[in-house]
Enzyme design. Sequence first.
Site, PDB file in Angstrom:
ATOM      1  N   GLU A  18      42.546  46.165  44.589  1.00  0.00           N
ATOM      2  CA  GLU A  18      42.919  44.810  44.176  1.00  0.00           C
ATOM      3  C   GLU A  18      43.705  44.090  45.268  1.00  0.00           C
ATOM      4  O   GLU A  18      43.577  42.868  45.445  1.00  0.00           O
ATOM      5  CB  GLU A  18      43.744  44.876  42.891  1.00  0.00           C
ATOM      6  CG  GLU A  18      42.956  45.402  41.703  1.00  0.00           C
ATOM      7  CD  GLU A  18      43.840  45.796  40.529  1.00  0.00           C
ATOM      8  OE1 GLU A  18      43.413  45.602  39.380  1.00  0.00           O
ATOM      9  OE2 GLU A  18      44.950  46.323  40.771  1.00  0.00           O
ATOM     10  N   HIS A  70      41.133  42.304  34.545  1.00  0.00           N
ATOM     11  CA  HIS A  70      40.784  43.232  35.632  1.00  0.00           C
ATOM     12  C   HIS A  70      39.865  42.573  36.660  1.00  0.00           C
ATOM     13  O   HIS A  70      39.110  43.250  37.364  1.00  0.00           O
ATOM     14  CB  HIS A  70      40.128  44.517  35.095  1.00  0.00           C
ATOM     15  CG  HIS A  70      41.056  45.388  34.313  1.00  0.00           C
ATOM     16  ND1 HIS A  70      40.697  45.994  33.115  1.00  0.00           N
ATOM     17  CD2 HIS A  70      42.350  45.745  34.523  1.00  0.00           C
ATOM     18  CE1 HIS A  70      41.726  46.682  32.643  1.00  0.00           C
ATOM     19  NE2 HIS A  70      42.745  46.543  33.492  1.00  0.00           N
ATOM     20  N   ARG A 110      49.076  39.291  42.589  1.00  0.00           N
ATOM     21  CA  ARG A 110      48.199  39.408  41.422  1.00  0.00           C
ATOM     22  C   ARG A 110      48.920  38.784  40.236  1.00  0.00           C
ATOM     23  O   ARG A 110      50.068  39.108  39.943  1.00  0.00           O
ATOM     24  CB  ARG A 110      47.918  40.878  41.118  1.00  0.00           C
ATOM     25  CG  ARG A 110      47.121  41.089  39.825  1.00  0.00           C
ATOM     26  CD  ARG A 110      47.234  42.523  39.375  1.00  0.00           C
ATOM     27  NE  ARG A 110      46.527  42.768  38.134  1.00  0.00           N
ATOM     28  CZ  ARG A 110      46.786  43.785  37.310  1.00  0.00           C
ATOM     29  NH1 ARG A 110      47.748  44.630  37.618  1.00  0.00           N
ATOM     30  NH2 ARG A 110      46.103  43.939  36.207  1.00  0.00           N
TER      31      ARG A 110
END
Length: 396
Positions: A373, A176, A88
Amino acid sequence: MKPVWLVLNIGSSTVKFGLFDIQDASPLVRGAVEGIGLRPRLKAHLPDGTLELRAPADARDAKELTLWLLGLLEGRLGPLDLHAAGHRVVHGGPDFNAPVLLTPEVIERLEGFCPLAPGHQPFNLAGIRAVEARWPGVPQVACFDTAFHHDRPRIARLYALPRDLTDQGILRYGFHGLSYDFVASRLPDVLGAKARGRVIVAHLGSGASLCALHDLKSTDTTMGFSALDGLMMGTRCGQIDPGVLLHLLRQGMTGPEIESLLGRQSGLLGVSGLSPDMRDLLDSDHPEAAEAVELFVRFVVRQVGALAAGMGGLDALVFTAGIGQHSPEIRARVMAALGWLGLDPDPEANAQSRTILSRAGSRVMAAVIATDEEAVILRALRHGEAAHFAARTALV
């Protein structure tokens, strides 16, 4: 050695991770190290059970913690045949709208975005460097929180600033995105026909934002140029009059001091003077804690209303992330304030944290969806991005 993919999701205080079998993407290990910079503690689900322990005292920053973690995993599982690692990365700027192979040139570009996300981007890059240090040459891919919002209408990305500043990249990026991407993939199963309608997803955690979706795509979001904007958060101020910042500058505060004030001393922590953790504040009998909670809810309700107005109405509200998934009290307060939109909450369903939180006849549905995620990063690896990584230039 079993061939595996590594997924790393490194935040300002947490390293979430997973090792996955590349044959069927089944998880071999999943877990998290919490408390970066304080007293880091690992909790991991291994094939032989759950492992919980403190990190060593000399492993306190993101890179050192990641190196310690990777060494520990190999010590427990044996040498890893790592095929690729996915990360990420919070800010992709105007350039990156899809997963990308990490080359030296890409990393240099991503370093340039550190001032836009100082509480996240350096940690993301530290994890990338840790993997390269342990497995030199293993292909790595970045998945961006900004990418999900990249194709919003241009008008939703603009500030009312001179065009030359817009052309320089001062835009409303939104964040996000990995969380919203995952939740969007679950909406048809949870909401049925309403999934492709006017949906607001509330990612409420230490970092918090809202995203308006239509046809499962982002149309607007509360965060903007940086991750400071929008909702009140654990330590971040959220939306604020820029005149306050000018006033602070005139009073003699420096840029770094203001950055620290807005990003690390404000939000729930600043208003309560007690804690950035919603659980602590809900358990407290201090009036300052109650005021911080009330202000948090007010931020959410006002901006749900603004996004709903922008879409011309609302078909569903979905809660996710730490507070959204685990705090029935905050959900109840938010839903109670949105009756004017046609939301009729089911108190029993909310108290039990069922998936659907609204009554059968409610015009606006409400639901809870646990975000993941890491699953979005894994999906990028599974869908072929990793297949050709080994033939590409390795990191140096």
